[in-house]
Design a protein around this motif. Structure first.
Motif, PDB file in Angstrom:
ATOM      1  N   GLY A  11     -11.948 -90.984  31.950  1.00  0.00           N
ATOM      2  CA  GLY A  11     -11.252 -92.257  32.063  1.00  0.00           C
ATOM      3  C   GLY A  11     -10.685 -92.486  33.443  1.00  0.00           C
ATOM      4  O   GLY A  11     -10.725 -93.602  33.978  1.00  0.00           O
ATOM      5  N   ASP A  12     -10.160 -91.415  34.045  1.00  0.00           N
ATOM      6  CA  ASP A  12      -9.566 -91.521  35.380  1.00  0.00           C
ATOM      7  C   ASP A  12     -10.608 -91.815  36.447  1.00  0.00           C
ATOM      8  O   ASP A  12     -10.262 -92.217  37.564  1.00  0.00           O
ATOM      9  CB  ASP A  12      -8.825 -90.214  35.694  1.00  0.00           C
ATOM     10  N   GLN A  13     -11.886 -91.608  36.120  1.00  0.00           N
ATOM     11  CA  GLN A  13     -12.965 -91.888  37.074  1.00  0.00           C
ATOM     12  C   GLN A  13     -13.516 -93.300  36.950  1.00  0.00           C
ATOM     13  O   GLN A  13     -14.378 -93.700  37.726  1.00  0.00           O
ATOM     14  CB  GLN A  13     -14.097 -90.862  36.895  1.00  0.00           C
ATOM     15  N   GLY A 219     -14.717 -93.803  29.861  1.00  0.00           N
ATOM     16  CA  GLY A 219     -15.497 -92.959  30.742  1.00  0.00           C
ATOM     17  C   GLY A 219     -16.333 -93.784  31.689  1.00  0.00           C
ATOM     18  O   GLY A 219     -16.382 -95.014  31.599  1.00  0.00           O
ATOM     19  N   GLU A 220     -16.999 -93.103  32.594  1.00  0.00           N
ATOM     20  CA  GLU A 220     -17.795 -93.790  33.606  1.00  0.00           C
ATOM     21  C   GLU A 220     -18.857 -94.684  32.968  1.00  0.00           C
ATOM     22  O   GLU A 220     -19.436 -94.361  31.932  1.00  0.00           O
ATOM     23  CB  GLU A 220     -18.471 -92.768  34.513  1.00  0.00           C
ATOM     24  N   ARG A 221     -19.098 -95.797  33.602  1.00  0.00           N
ATOM     25  CA  ARG A 221     -20.079 -96.795  33.147  1.00  0.00           C
ATOM     26  C   ARG A 221     -19.786 -97.211  31.703  1.00  0.00           C
ATOM     27  O   ARG A 221     -18.731 -97.757  31.440  1.00  0.00           O
ATOM     28  CB  ARG A 221     -21.504 -96.279  33.345  1.00  0.00           C
ATOM     29  N   ALA A 222     -20.675 -96.933  30.777  1.00  0.00           N
ATOM     30  CA  ALA A 222     -20.458 -97.327  29.378  1.00  0.00           C
ATOM     31  C   ALA A 222     -19.669 -96.292  28.605  1.00  0.00           C
ATOM     32  O   ALA A 222     -19.375 -96.481  27.421  1.00  0.00           O
ATOM     33  CB  ALA A 222     -21.808 -97.579  28.697  1.00  0.00           C
ATOM     34  N   GLY A 223     -19.314 -95.178  29.227  1.00  0.00           N
ATOM     35  CA  GLY A 223     -18.467 -94.193  28.590  1.00  0.00           C
ATOM     36  C   GLY A 223     -19.221 -93.143  27.795  1.00  0.00           C
ATOM     37  O   GLY A 223     -20.437 -92.976  27.940  1.00  0.00           O
ATOM     38  N   ASN A 224     -18.488 -92.438  26.958  1.00  0.00           N
ATOM     39  CA  ASN A 224     -18.966 -91.266  26.223  1.00  0.00           C
ATOM     40  C   ASN A 224     -18.886 -91.514  24.719  1.00  0.00           C
ATOM     41  O   ASN A 224     -18.361 -92.538  24.295  1.00  0.00           O
ATOM     42  CB  ASN A 224     -18.118 -90.050  26.608  1.00  0.00           C
ATOM     43  N   PRO A 225     -19.363 -90.576  23.899  1.00  0.00           N
ATOM     44  CA  PRO A 225     -19.197 -90.746  22.452  1.00  0.00           C
ATOM     45  C   PRO A 225     -17.724 -90.905  22.110  1.00  0.00           C
ATOM     46  O   PRO A 225     -16.880 -90.150  22.583  1.00  0.00           O
ATOM     47  CB  PRO A 225     -19.757 -89.436  21.877  1.00  0.00           C
ATOM     48  N   ALA A 226     -17.414 -91.897  21.288  1.00  0.00           N
ATOM     49  CA  ALA A 226     -16.021 -92.153  20.923  1.00  0.00           C
ATOM     50  C   ALA A 226     -15.570 -91.133  19.892  1.00  0.00           C
ATOM     51  O   ALA A 226     -16.193 -90.997  18.837  1.00  0.00           O
ATOM     52  CB  ALA A 226     -15.871 -93.564  20.369  1.00  0.00           C
ATOM     53  N   VAL A 227     -14.484 -90.433  20.169  1.00  0.00           N
ATOM     54  CA  VAL A 227     -14.011 -89.399  19.248  1.00  0.00           C
ATOM     55  C   VAL A 227     -13.744 -89.974  17.870  1.00  0.00           C
ATOM     56  O   VAL A 227     -14.058 -89.353  16.839  1.00  0.00           O
ATOM     57  CB  VAL A 227     -12.768 -88.676  19.811  1.00  0.00           C
ATOM     58  N   GLU A 228     -13.173 -91.192  17.819  1.00  0.00           N
ATOM     59  CA  GLU A 228     -12.859 -91.783  16.516  1.00  0.00           C
ATOM     60  C   GLU A 228     -14.123 -92.102  15.723  1.00  0.00           C
ATOM     61  O   GLU A 228     -14.153 -91.968  14.494  1.00  0.00           O
ATOM     62  CB  GLU A 228     -11.974 -93.026  16.688  1.00  0.00           C
ATOM     63  N   GLU A 229     -15.176 -92.513  16.415  1.00  0.00           N
ATOM     64  CA  GLU A 229     -16.440 -92.798  15.723  1.00  0.00           C
ATOM     65  C   GLU A 229     -17.113 -91.514  15.262  1.00  0.00           C
ATOM     66  O   GLU A 229     -17.619 -91.431  14.135  1.00  0.00           O
ATOM     67  CB  GLU A 229     -17.369 -93.570  16.657  1.00  0.00           C
ATOM     68  N   VAL A 230     -17.133 -90.520  16.112  1.00  0.00           N
ATOM     69  CA  VAL A 230     -17.774 -89.252  15.762  1.00  0.00           C
ATOM     70  C   VAL A 230     -17.083 -88.614  14.563  1.00  0.00           C
ATOM     71  O   VAL A 230     -17.733 -88.142  13.617  1.00  0.00           O
ATOM     72  CB  VAL A 230     -17.787 -88.293  16.969  1.00  0.00           C
TER      73      VAL A 230
END
Length: 363
Positions: A11-13, A219-230
């Protein structure tokens, strides 16, 4: 499969972000209370902020605190100075990255890995390895990395530019599993094709040991797997919460977002303000009798709440049920009058709508 939360580092990136030390520590504490197995708060070589955040969380958290480091001595030393539990050394073995991003050859890269991993061990931390652009790397080179480092507990394969779909990821991981213990494999996925959460679930299905996730896909660009969704998909599909305290999931994610001063679109899956809100007359009438009629899961199981909304769109069946809850007559004349009041005063939630019926129509 265990989860490593990378919200604080990824997120910080993102463009325009510069979380403060206090923000990252507060968010990290919330993630630790949620029960994720590992937290990656930052990249210590980038500055004292990430060093201090990593050191603070490593001292306080039950989760393993992971510091990122390139395969160079300065990065490793910064991660060790931050007192991280795990130092995740990263670099590429793909021809594309070696030629155009790093300007080196594969054997030199392996030698850098050798030195960095040994330096981590000498410093008293646990080394992990992440292979950048792993899913565009020839399989033989991935296998070579696992064989070269048989004592590493985790080698993470990064889909750095988010090119994999569930079908291609399953193919790649299944083929790799013919020669590699998938329990030692981690995945770092990106959502450029909108497949990150689905890919994380595929990784679990084939036996991968770890997945990186982030709150609301930050996360960068479109981000990463969402913890809440996973986590919610894991509970529904496999009866598996991946070590997370499911009942605390949504409140913890919202605490993280608040700490980082991040917001999500109202239609964002799970965390959006409107995704557990229902106004359609057909939906609300049915859900007053049985909420499961138009819900994929009980929000309360994950610390969230549904919201039924009543107003101009409310139908006669829903109005009748609300009047009955309020102890009022539900004859045709009263229903019609109540619908007029809902249209004038709505939208109201269930408690407000029942209170209106009680005030105006109960004897």
């Amino acid at each position: 499969m265990y989860l490593c939360d990378v919200t604080l580092r990824e997120g910080d990136q993102m463009p325009g972000r510069n979380y403060t030390e206090a923000q990252k520590v507060a968010a990290g504490r919330a993630l630790d209370r949620l029960g994720v197995d590992a937290i990656q708060p930052g990249f210590p070589v980038t500055g004292e902020k990430d060093v201090r955040v990593t050191r603070t969380l490593a001292d306080e958290c039950e989760a393993d605190v992971v510091a990122l480091a390139r395969a160079v001595s300065g990065d490793v030393d910064a991660a060790l100075d931050a007192e991280a539990d795990v130092v995740e050394v990263f670099g590429a073995l793909s021809s594309l990255q070696l030629e155009h991003a790093l300007g080196t050859d594969r054997e030199t890269m392996f030698e850098r890995f050798d030195a960095a991993i040994e330096r981590v061990r000498d410093g008293g931390a646990t080394p992990h390895l992440t292979l950048v652009d792993a899913f565009r790397t020839e399989r033989e080179h991935l296998v070579a990395a696992f064989e070269r480092y048989p004592d590493l507990p985790m080698v993470t394969l990064a889909d750095t530019v988010g090119v994999r779909t569930p079908a291609s990821l399953r193919h790649d991981l299944t083929a790799l599993g013919e020669g590699v213990d998938l329990a030692r494999v981690g995945v770092h996925l990106h959502d450029d094709l909108g497949c990150a959460t689905a890919n994380a679930l595929v990784a679990h299905e084939v036996g991968v040991g770890k997945a990186d996730v982030s709150v609301a896909s930050l996360g960068e660009r479109a981000g990463n797997p969402a913890v809440e969704e996973v986590v919610i998909a894991g509970v529904l599909e496999y009866g598996e919460s991946f070590g997370v305290t499911a009942a605390d999931l949504v409140p913890a994610c919202r605490t993280v977002l608040a700490a980082l001063e991040e917001s999500v679109p109202p239609r964002k899956a799970i965390l959006g303000s409107e995704v557990m809100e229902h106004e359609s007359g057909i939906h609300t009438a049915a859900m007053l009798r049985e909420p499961r009629t138009f819900e994929p899961f009980d929000p309360g199981a994950f610390g969230a709440e549904r919201r039924l909304v009543f107003g101009a769109g409310t139908g006669r069946s829903g109005a009748r049920q609300l009047l009955e809850r309020a102890g009022a007559d539900a004859d045709e004349e009263t229903v019609a009058a109540y619908l007029d009041r809902l249209a004038a005063e709505g939208p109201l939630d269930t408690e407000e709508a029942v209170d209106l019926a009680r005030r105006e129509f109960a004897s």
